[in-house]
Design a protein around this motif. Structure first.
Motif, PDB file in Angstrom:
ATOM      1  N   PHE A 196     -12.457  -4.373   8.117  1.00 45.43           N
ATOM      2  CA  PHE A 196     -11.151  -4.474   7.672  1.00 45.43           C
ATOM      3  C   PHE A 196     -11.048  -4.055   6.190  1.00 45.43           C
ATOM      4  CE2 PHE A 196      -7.650  -6.496   5.330  1.00 45.43           C
ATOM      5  CZ  PHE A 196      -6.681  -6.103   6.002  1.00 45.43           C
ATOM      6  N   TYR A 197     -11.815  -4.223   5.315  1.00 46.65           N
ATOM      7  CA  TYR A 197     -11.970  -3.605   4.066  1.00 46.65           C
ATOM      8  C   TYR A 197     -12.205  -2.064   4.001  1.00 46.65           C
ATOM      9  CZ  TYR A 197     -13.860  -2.805  -0.675  1.00 46.65           C
ATOM     10  OH  TYR A 197     -14.286  -2.364  -1.902  1.00 46.65           O
ATOM     11  N   GLN A 198     -13.004  -1.525   4.882  1.00 43.00           N
ATOM     12  CA  GLN A 198     -13.353  -0.291   4.882  1.00 43.00           C
ATOM     13  C   GLN A 198     -12.255   0.506   5.328  1.00 43.00           C
ATOM     14  OE1 GLN A 198     -15.724   0.854   2.904  1.00 43.00           O
ATOM     15  NE2 GLN A 198     -17.022  -0.735   2.902  1.00 43.00           N
ATOM     16  N   SER A 199     -11.707   0.027   6.401  1.00 42.28           N
ATOM     17  CA  SER A 199     -10.287   0.498   6.998  1.00 42.28           C
ATOM     18  C   SER A 199      -9.082   0.473   6.413  1.00 42.28           C
ATOM     19  CB  SER A 199     -10.094   0.050   8.433  1.00 42.28           C
ATOM     20  OG  SER A 199      -9.820  -1.301   8.414  1.00 42.28           O
ATOM     21  N   SER A 200      -9.033  -0.268   5.293  1.00 45.49           N
ATOM     22  CA  SER A 200      -7.831  -0.606   4.537  1.00 45.49           C
ATOM     23  C   SER A 200      -7.899   0.192   3.102  1.00 45.49           C
ATOM     24  CB  SER A 200      -7.455  -2.146   4.390  1.00 45.49           C
ATOM     25  OG  SER A 200      -7.570  -2.744   5.620  1.00 45.49           O
ATOM     26  N   GLY A 201      -8.953   1.187   3.101  1.00 43.66           N
ATOM     27  CA  GLY A 201      -8.750   1.755   1.745  1.00 43.66           C
ATOM     28  C   GLY A 201      -9.742   1.175   0.501  1.00 43.66           C
ATOM     29  N   ARG A 202     -10.413   0.059   1.072  1.00 40.92           N
ATOM     30  CA  ARG A 202     -11.172  -0.381  -0.110  1.00 40.92           C
ATOM     31  C   ARG A 202     -10.433  -1.159  -1.330  1.00 40.92           C
ATOM     32  NH1 ARG A 202     -16.152   3.599  -0.547  1.00 40.92           N
ATOM     33  NH2 ARG A 202     -16.683   2.186  -2.398  1.00 40.92           N
ATOM     34  N   THR A 203      -9.342  -1.577  -1.037  1.00 39.45           N
ATOM     35  CA  THR A 203      -8.549  -2.232  -2.253  1.00 39.45           C
ATOM     36  C   THR A 203      -9.051  -3.396  -2.625  1.00 39.45           C
ATOM     37  OG1 THR A 203      -6.951  -2.841  -0.734  1.00 39.45           O
ATOM     38  CG2 THR A 203      -6.470  -0.743  -1.537  1.00 39.45           C
ATOM     39  N   ASP A 204      -8.544  -4.022  -3.843  1.00 41.11           N
ATOM     40  CA  ASP A 204      -9.116  -5.331  -4.258  1.00 41.11           C
ATOM     41  C   ASP A 204      -8.312  -6.379  -3.260  1.00 41.11           C
ATOM     42  OD1 ASP A 204     -10.273  -4.173  -6.367  1.00 41.11           O
ATOM     43  OD2 ASP A 204      -8.603  -4.663  -7.826  1.00 41.11           O
ATOM     44  N   SER A 205      -7.095  -6.189  -2.795  1.00 41.78           N
ATOM     45  CA  SER A 205      -6.399  -7.038  -1.799  1.00 41.78           C
ATOM     46  C   SER A 205      -7.388  -7.426  -0.542  1.00 41.78           C
ATOM     47  CB  SER A 205      -5.151  -6.978  -1.894  1.00 41.78           C
ATOM     48  OG  SER A 205      -4.803  -5.623  -1.207  1.00 41.78           O
ATOM     49  N   SER A 206      -7.910  -6.330  -0.214  1.00 48.86           N
ATOM     50  CA  SER A 206      -8.476  -6.082   1.288  1.00 48.86           C
ATOM     51  C   SER A 206      -9.686  -6.688   1.522  1.00 48.86           C
ATOM     52  CB  SER A 206      -8.533  -4.710   1.686  1.00 48.86           C
ATOM     53  OG  SER A 206      -9.252  -3.867   0.913  1.00 48.86           O
ATOM     54  N   CYS A 207     -10.177  -7.104   0.182  1.00 49.50           N
ATOM     55  CA  CYS A 207     -11.451  -8.185   0.317  1.00 49.50           C
ATOM     56  C   CYS A 207     -11.290  -9.430  -0.321  1.00 49.50           C
ATOM     57  CB  CYS A 207     -12.406  -7.414  -0.319  1.00 49.50           C
ATOM     58  SG  CYS A 207     -14.498  -8.211  -0.041  1.00 49.50           S
ATOM     59  N   TYR A 208      -9.781  -9.820  -0.332  1.00 50.44           N
ATOM     60  CA  TYR A 208      -9.674 -11.185  -1.033  1.00 50.44           C
ATOM     61  C   TYR A 208      -9.893 -12.293  -0.132  1.00 50.44           C
ATOM     62  CZ  TYR A 208      -7.126 -14.818  -3.219  1.00 50.44           C
ATOM     63  OH  TYR A 208      -6.864 -16.123  -3.978  1.00 50.44           O
ATOM     64  N   PHE A 209      -9.031 -12.355   1.230  1.00 46.00           N
ATOM     65  CA  PHE A 209      -9.561 -13.156   2.222  1.00 46.00           C
ATOM     66  C   PHE A 209      -9.268 -14.726   1.631  1.00 46.00           C
ATOM     67  CE2 PHE A 209     -11.189  -9.486   3.973  1.00 46.00           C
ATOM     68  CZ  PHE A 209     -11.029  -9.574   5.277  1.00 46.00           C
ATOM     69  N   ASN A 210      -8.313 -15.100   0.883  1.00 49.63           N
ATOM     70  CA  ASN A 210      -7.964 -16.205   0.498  1.00 49.63           C
ATOM     71  C   ASN A 210      -9.074 -16.688  -0.454  1.00 49.63           C
ATOM     72  OD1 ASN A 210      -6.112 -18.430  -0.067  1.00 49.63           O
ATOM     73  ND2 ASN A 210      -7.122 -19.676   1.809  1.00 49.63           N
ATOM     74  N   SER A 211      -9.705 -15.817  -1.304  1.00 51.15           N
ATOM     75  CA  SER A 211     -10.745 -16.075  -2.125  1.00 51.15           C
ATOM     76  C   SER A 211     -12.062 -16.501  -1.500  1.00 51.15           C
ATOM     77  CB  SER A 211     -10.334 -17.250  -3.048  1.00 51.15           C
ATOM     78  OG  SER A 211     -10.946 -17.263  -4.166  1.00 51.15           O
ATOM     79  N   THR A 212     -12.267 -16.049  -0.354  1.00 50.72           N
ATOM     80  CA  THR A 212     -13.575 -16.147   0.363  1.00 50.72           C
ATOM     81  C   THR A 212     -14.199 -14.792   0.617  1.00 50.72           C
ATOM     82  OG1 THR A 212     -12.644 -15.787   2.551  1.00 50.72           O
ATOM     83  CG2 THR A 212     -12.658 -18.064   1.684  1.00 50.72           C
TER      84      THR A 212
END
Length: 299
Positions: A196-212
């Protein structure tokens, strides 16, 4: 009359080219906006980042216990013992992560392929993971991955899997898939979160996952399970800008071609009108008219 027609045509051409220029400009802006992704979490080559050492999500529980035992022979692991701030929740990944990071901070080694360098603080609650500043190389700055934090519970990891797999193809963690083993919640969640992170442009929010979620600058790939890395967002943004410029230039050239064709057509019509002879036949009047005889002149 011809001069007036030509003047009116040139005025219309000026308006046409102006409108084409404005249309090309606004279309190029829209194109650039659509092609440009959000801000990425990639680092510049001049950055120094605070780093931590955490376990690779693909490790087995046996691997984690062996690493924890090894590291605790060299560093203070009292924080993960009963009564310590990092003892709960009783999780092999948390205990191994704390021991590995304490060893990394002192020995500057992160256990080869078993360890990952994180640029996201894995601390949670009262459990503090010490960090250290590290210079980021140019090759490292271009690659980041997203994995689950060691303290993430199975319930939260399952939610992450459900969310990520509603947006990307997660067949790699299914039976027979390249990343199905190790068959643990931590491993499967990390694979899906990175997809998901790679396909979403590697933005900060795309690797947040509710702080996990946390970003790592060391490839988590293991065996046949490959963590793909996308083109950095900063580079894709530059590519988008170049496409926008090409779009603008292409539309301008098209407008000029159309304008030249119209101009040639009007010039041709004007010349044709000037060369066309009058359709009405000219009636020539003789200079002298023979006088008809009268009765008086007859013999």
């Amino acid at each position: 009359m011809v001069f007036i027609i030509a003047l009116q045509f040139y005025a219309a051409m000026a308006k046409f080219i102006t409108l084409c220029t404005l249309a090309a400009f606004f279309l190029s802006l829209l194109h650039a906006h659509a092609a440009s992704p959000g801000d990425s979490h990639t680092l510049s080559t001049a950055d120094t980042a605070e780093t931590w050492c955490v376990p690779n999500p693909s490790l087995t529980y046996k691997n984690l216990q062996e690493i924890e035992t090894f590291a605790c022979n060299y560093v203070d692991c009292s924080s993960i013992h009963s009564g310590g701030p990092c003892f709960n929740p009783l999780n092999a990944f948390i205990h191994a992560a704390f021991a590995m990071n304490a060893y990394y901070q002192e020995q500057h080694q992160c256990f080869g392929n078993s360890g990952l360098i994180s640029i996201t603080d894995p601390s949670y609650g009262n459990c503090h993971f010490a960090g250290r500043e590290e210079k980021v190389s140019s090759s490292t700055a271009l690659n980041t991955w997203c994995v689950a934090k060691p303290a993430a519970t199975d319930n939260l990891l399952q939610l992450n899997i459900d969310f990520a797999c509603s947006h990307v193809n997660c067949s790699v963690i299914e039976p027979g898939g390249e990343c199905q083993l190790q068959d643990t919640m931590m491993n499967h969640a990390s694979v899906d979160m990175n997809l998901f992170y790679q396909s979403s442009g590697r933005t900060d929010s795309s690797c947040y996952f509710n702080s996990t979620g946390m970003n790592v600058i060391k490839d988590p790939s293991s065996g046949s399970c490959v963590y793909n890395v996308a083109v950095p967002a900063s580079l894709r943004a530059k590519k988008g800008k170049s496409k926008a410029s090409a779009t603008f230039i292409g539309l301008m050239v098209l407008c000029l071609i159309i304008g030249c064709v119209l101009l040639a057509g009007v010039v041709y019509l004007i010349l044709k009108l000037r060369q066309t002879p009058t359709t009405a036949a000219a009636v020539e009047t003789p200079m002298y008219r023979l006088q008809e005889p009268t009765a008086a002149t007859l013999p």
